[in-house]
Write a protein that holds these residues in place. Structure first.
Motif: not given
Length: 343
Positions: A282-287
């Motif tokens: 999940d790239r939004q979680l990574n962000r």
């Protein structure tokens, strides 16, 4: 991988679309296509009960299948979300809604690509606020970029007046520009374009601020302890809650780290032993994790000491950030799991 009970009998796969849903049992006992509305959901639930279904495997539980998933949960049916089923190459295979539904059911029976659907309610409210705020921020950024382009290419009088202004003052000035009969056609058109673009940027800014206020209110009600930590504001906290969803959806802190792209990936070769950043998940979680790391590197004394110690050991700043993301993911997962299971 989501653990399934070994005594599963009948699994129904559902291929969801905007207007219709197609269901089929894994053993291809029967197919059924219904409208994607409450009446259609009732038909599918009856279809499942006639076949003594013990599990529903649905594509897109957060999009086209959201209504069906909610209806099934209301009837205490067990639902799992399946990744888009693996399909054969088009030249050598076939494609239809019935076949996709069967593939979804068989994928669930094989235990491949399964996850528990994310909860709706408060979590979904936070998600839609985050998504809409993100759109407003993106449109504001585009409008500001377009405004700078207009200033750069504007006639000399306008350009000299505006090009040195800071961003906030530039927006307010351009939003208040007025036309004059003494201006040339080019100047009049440029003034109109600048005024429209600046007002669009300011409108998006107001929308983002309004959405953030609502987001802050929801987060403070659901997980106020998150907002008390350095680097976590309402936007980051909202993303953490959205990705986590609810108690026991994610089986472990390692799985949460992997979901957020913070789990280390082996990248050793020969005599070199190392790990690299994970670019999946999940790239939004990574962000969100990345934002926390950046703030703590700048403002937290313990994190600053850790960075200096690892640099002295020969670690790169990218490796250090990866390690910090993994540590923070572990910490946050434990805090989220301690929340009420009704969150």
């Amino acid at each position: 991988m989501l653990a399934l009970h070994p005594d599963l009998d009948v699994v129904i796969g559902v291929d969801t679309h905007n207007d219709t849903h197609t269901a089929a049992t894994g053993a291809v006992l029967q197919h059924l296509t219904v409208p994607a509305d409450p009446a259609g959901y009732r038909q599918l639930i009856g279809f499942g009960r006639r076949h003594d279904a013990t599990l529903w495997a649905i594509e897109g539980t957060g999009s086209f299948g959201a209504g069906l998933t909610t209806a099934l949960h209301a009837c205490c049916e067990r639902v799992v979300e399946v990744d888009r089923p693996q399909r054969p190459a088009r030249r050598g295979g076939v494609k239809s809604d019935d076949i996709d539904a069967v593939r979804a059911a068989r994928q669930a029976l094989a235990g491949v690509g399964l996850s528990e659907p994310r909860r709706r309610g408060d979590r979904e409210a936070i998600r839609v606020l985050l998504t809409t705020r993100g759109q407003a921020v993106t449109f504001r950024t585009r409008a500001i970029s377009a405004l700078h382009g207009l200033v750069t290419s504007a006639p000399d009088g306008l350009r000299e007046r505006l090009r040195t202004l800071p961003l906030g003052q530039l927006l307010q000035t351009c939003a208040g520009l007025r036309d004059s009969s003494r201006r040339s056609v080019e100047e009049s058109a440029t003034v109109l374009a600048m005024r429209t673009t600046a007002r669009r940027a300011l409108a998006c800014e107001r929308e983002a601020a309004e959405l953030e206020v609502q987001l802050d209110r929801l987060v403070r009600r659901l997980a106020p302890e998150l907002l008390g930590q350095l680097g976590i504001g309402p936007v980051v906290a909202g993303q953490l809650i959205t990705s986590w969803s609810h108690h026991r959806r994610i089986r472990s802190e390692a799985a949460f780290a992997k979901l957020g792209g913070a789990a280390p990936i082996e990248a050793s070769s020969g005599t070199i032993t190392r790990h690299r950043l994970n670019r999946s998940g999940d790239r939004q979680l990574n962000r969100a994790l990345h934002t926390i790391v950046l703030v703590r590197i700048r403002q937290d004394s313990a994190t600053k000491d850790y960075v200096q110690r690892r640099l002295a050991q020969g670690k790169t700043i990218r490796d250090i950030k990866r390690c910090l993301k993994r540590y923070i993911a572990r910490q946050l997962f434990r805090q989220l799991e301690a929340l009420s299971s009704t969150t």
